[in-house]
Design an enzyme around this catalytic site. Structure first.
Site, PDB file in Angstrom:
ATOM      1  N   CYS A  34      34.976  43.701  49.266  1.00 21.52           N
ATOM      2  CA  CYS A  34      34.290  43.880  47.765  1.00 21.52           C
ATOM      3  C   CYS A  34      33.659  45.098  47.941  1.00 21.52           C
ATOM      4  O   CYS A  34      33.727  46.454  46.928  1.00 21.52           O
ATOM      5  CB  CYS A  34      34.718  42.203  46.644  1.00 21.52           C
ATOM      6  SG  CYS A  34      32.577  41.883  47.231  1.00 21.52           S
ATOM      7  N   ASN A  64      37.467  46.025  38.494  1.00 18.25           N
ATOM      8  CA  ASN A  64      37.859  45.114  39.729  1.00 18.25           C
ATOM      9  C   ASN A  64      38.506  45.368  40.720  1.00 18.25           C
ATOM     10  O   ASN A  64      38.952  46.938  40.538  1.00 18.25           O
ATOM     11  CB  ASN A  64      38.090  43.475  39.718  1.00 18.25           C
ATOM     12  CG  ASN A  64      37.617  42.242  40.094  1.00 18.25           C
ATOM     13  OD1 ASN A  64      37.176  42.271  41.247  1.00 18.25           O
ATOM     14  ND2 ASN A  64      37.458  40.927  39.800  1.00 18.25           N
ATOM     15  N   HIS A 122      30.267  38.565  45.049  1.00 21.49           N
ATOM     16  CA  HIS A 122      31.060  39.840  44.764  1.00 21.49           C
ATOM     17  C   HIS A 122      30.116  41.377  43.919  1.00 21.49           C
ATOM     18  O   HIS A 122      29.121  41.481  43.549  1.00 21.49           O
ATOM     19  CB  HIS A 122      31.941  39.470  43.623  1.00 21.49           C
ATOM     20  CG  HIS A 122      33.179  40.604  43.014  1.00 21.49           C
ATOM     21  ND1 HIS A 122      33.956  40.284  44.185  1.00 21.49           N
ATOM     22  CD2 HIS A 122      33.679  40.818  41.592  1.00 21.49           C
ATOM     23  CE1 HIS A 122      35.181  41.379  43.693  1.00 21.49           C
ATOM     24  NE2 HIS A 122      34.951  41.483  43.083  1.00 21.49           N
TER      25      HIS A 122
END
Length: 692
Positions: free
Chosen positions: A155, A308, A290
């Site tokens: 991520c 995302n 994250h």
């Protein structure tokens, strides 16, 4: 933020530079014992841990994942994760331990701190609007497509490069660039770089380290090193990876206040931020684990809008919202401060709206690599020379500055052109605006309507010139008279000199074509002086009077008047004039139209008038005895009349008869043989006047 993005951003950037550059230094490296962020796509992890195959698909919205089962059926990854489809329709395993990402650490403060706590009041900035979204700014989507990191804990790479890709669009003021950078390069190569001490490939990494890597090493494109969601070897990049990297100018930390984040989002573009995912939603109940891209906000719902890296099956086509405060608490907010920019292209010649007289045209364009990093690749001349707008010619170029010429032969007409340049990273741009040119190689048509090629008896004449051009149109008309130039705009009266004059008319068009014509004419205002040679002031004893005179000008027409009536006259000829006294008037017109008149000339004609009565002219007689009859009239006393003929074969007087009085009819009877004869009568008066 209102108005043109590039102008507004530049204004605010200038304001910020007052204090940004004063803070521009490297902080000492902070060492952190925290693990790097390693949150994977939960749906991908769930699929894999459930023993199935995870595949990444692509559609117009971006990437999405599917879980492929043992029976070769498949289900959308997030639908399977949420128990909506698939073999079990319910979760069989707990993957919470697999999703334990770690706190993001500011292991390096080498980035510029763009907003200090003292600046968070935004006194130097306009207040941000109540809502903002880079997906719909100025009616354009400045974001790149949604991606899927799959089961790799990468991520950090997707968050960093998601912000970089959008920054390229924003800093180049072109929402269509849409780079697709290689997250796999960060996963595989950042690990071995000195700027990424915390990188652990799919086991975690740091967005700030990703930005440092992109700043100092550059990151290549996706087609050079495709994403495999594995700890692939850095050596698997394409062979020319070093020539296909994209860099940023700098990056920096943003202070963790809502107002500062809003302003930074507007001024710098999407931000790379740290968040906490609790397995079902984002909150602030634990340390961040994250990294996502912050793309907008909405004050009415008090929410941030994020992009995302879990595919389009997650949230709203890959986008979601997080409440205000759930990002600020972690103080992990990064902004991109400038990227490589597109080449600067300038059209040099022909100038805008040029009018050219030559069909041979050289188009000159200059290009420069505005950031001076990678250099130029090629430049292309675009045009509508064939009637359709398309690329006409491409030339390979190099270096950071280039001047390129394209030589073309074109027909007369109106054309539009521009140049597009590419740099070595395939960033491209046009010159600011297309240019138009007109080619007109045809000659002008110029006519002198007056004066004409003749003579004039008036020195003031109307100058009337017309000029026409079927191409660019007439630019200027002027004339030259005996060495004197004058601009012509409309018909005008000009006084010319006596004698021959030459008038030359010129005209040109805006393309540079020029033409001329001329006329020669004479100004003659001198009246002819006439000298009469004959008749003179005497008495003439015959009606056949010789008329002759001379003039000081070239005479085009003579007119005689001796009895009150004008009549055309051929000079130096005899004229039959009745008896009487006359005042002769001779008029002479010269070629310029001047009329001359002689001095009075009196003369007298004192001669009888003889008339042939019988036989009629060209008559035929069946008798050999022919009677000839003549009548004679005169104001003076008649003396005799004589019959002349060729009765013997020779023209001689045949018979004379004496006459008296002023009027007489005389008959001559002759016996003649068959033949054609000519005859006449000659009469005299007592003053020796005579007449046939």
């Amino acid at each position: 933020m209102n108005g043109n993005f590039s102008e507004e951003r530049n204004v605010k950037m200038k304001i910020k530079q007052k204090f940004i550059f004063s803070l521009y230094f490297l902080f000492f490296i902070l060492i952190s014992l925290s693990f790097a962020s390693a949150m994977a796509n939960p749906a991908a992890v769930y699929c894999r841990e459930s023993g199935y195959t995870y595949e990444i698909k692509t559609d117009s919205a971006g990437e999405y994942g599917v879980c492929v089962f043992t029976d070769e059926t498949s289900c959308d990854d997030w639908a399977f994760y949420e128990g909506k489809c698939g073999e079990a329709f319910a979760k069989k395993i707990d993957i919470s331990e697999k999703l334990q990402g770690a706190k993001l650490a500011r292991e390096s403060s080498s980035g510029l701190k763009l907003f200090s706590s003292a600046e968070s009041s935004l006194n130097d900035f306009d207040l941000p609007p109540a809502e903002f979204d880079w997906r719909n700014y100025s009616s354009n989507n400045w974001m790149t497509s949604v991606k899927d990191q799959a089961s790799c804990g990468s991520c950090w790479a997707f968050s960093a490069l998601g912000a970089v890709e959008s920054a390229y669009n924003i800093y180049n003021n072109d929402s269509t660039i849409d780079l697709d950078l290689s997250e796999q390069e960060l996963v595989s190569c950042c690990f071995n770089s000195s700027v990424c001490p915390l990188s652990a490939k799919c086991e975690g990494g740091q967005p700030d380290e990703s930005l440092n890597y992109t700043k100092y090493n550059g990151t290549t494109d996706e087609s050079c090193f495709a994403y495999t969601h594995t700890n692939d070897s850095c050596g698997n990049r394409c062979a020319d990876a070093a020539n296909r990297t994209y860099t940023i100018n700098d990056w920096g930390w943003i202070v963790n206040t809502t107002s500062a984040m809003k302003q930074a989002l507007i001024d710098y573009g999407p931000l790379s931020v740290g968040v906490y995912w609790n397995g079902t939603a984002f909150d602030n109940s634990s340390d961040e684990n994250h990294a996502v891209v912050l793309v907008g906000y909405n004050d009415s719902s008090s929410e941030w809008i994020i992009k995302n890296s879990w595919g389009t099956g997650w949230g709203d086509n890959g986008y979601g919202t997080i409440s205000y405060g759930f990002i600020e608490i972690y103080d992990y907010i990064l902004a991109i401060d400038g990227t490589e920019t597109k080449p600067n292209v300038t059209l040099v010649t022909p100038v805008a709206n040029a009018n050219l007289s030559s069909q041979s045209v050289t188009f000159n364009c200059s290009a420069s690599d505005s950031d001076g990093i990678h250099g130029l690749k090629n430049i292309t001349l675009y045009c509508n020379f064939t009637g359709t707008w398309l690329a006409n010619e491409t030339k390979e170029i190099s270096g950071t500055n280039n001047f390129t010429a394209f030589a073309k032969n074109l027909s007369d007409g109106v054309y539009i052109w521009n140049c597009m340049a590419y740099d070595a990273r395939d960033l491209q741009d046009w010159a600011d605006a297309n240019r138009t040119l007109k080619i007109d190689s045809s000659a002008l048509v110029i006519t002198i309507n007056s004066p004409a090629n003749t003579s004039y008896n008036n020195s003031t004449q109307l100058v009337n010139i017309s000029a026409n051009d079927s191409g660019c149109g007439v630019n200027m008309t002027w004339y030259d008279w005996n060495g004197t130039n004058a601009t012509y705009s409309s018909p005008e009266n000009i006084t010319f000199a006596e004698g021959n004059n030459t008038l030359i008319a010129y005209a040109n068009d805006s393309a540079g074509n020029e033409n001329s014509t001329n006329v020669t004419f004479t100004i003659d205002t001198t009246i002819a002086n006439i000298s009469v040679i004959s008749p003179t002031n005497i008495t003439y004893l015959t009606h056949l009077i010789w008329i002759n005179a001379t003039a000081t000008e070239n005479i085009s027409n003579w007119i005689i008047n001796y009895n009150g009536t004008n009549a055309s006259l051929t000079i130096n000829t005899t004229r039959n004039i009745e008896s009487g006294s006359f005042n002769l008037k001779l008029y002479a017109n010269d070629t310029a139209g001047n009329i001359g008149l002689n001095n009075s000339t009196w003369f007298t004609v004192a001669a009888p008038t003889t008339t042939l009565n019988l036989p009629a002219n060209n008559s035929n007689s069946t008798s050999s005895s022919v009677t000839f009859n003549c009548s004679v009239n005169d104001s003076a006393e008649l003396m005799n009349v004589t019959l002349y003929g060729n009765f013997t074969g020779t023209w001689v007087a045949n018979e004379s008869k004496n006459l008296t009085g002023n009027s007489n009819s005389t008959t001559f009877t002759k016996t003649l043989s068959d033949k054609k004869y000519v005859w006449n009568c000659l009469a005299y008066n007592n003053e020796s006047g005579y007449d046939w």
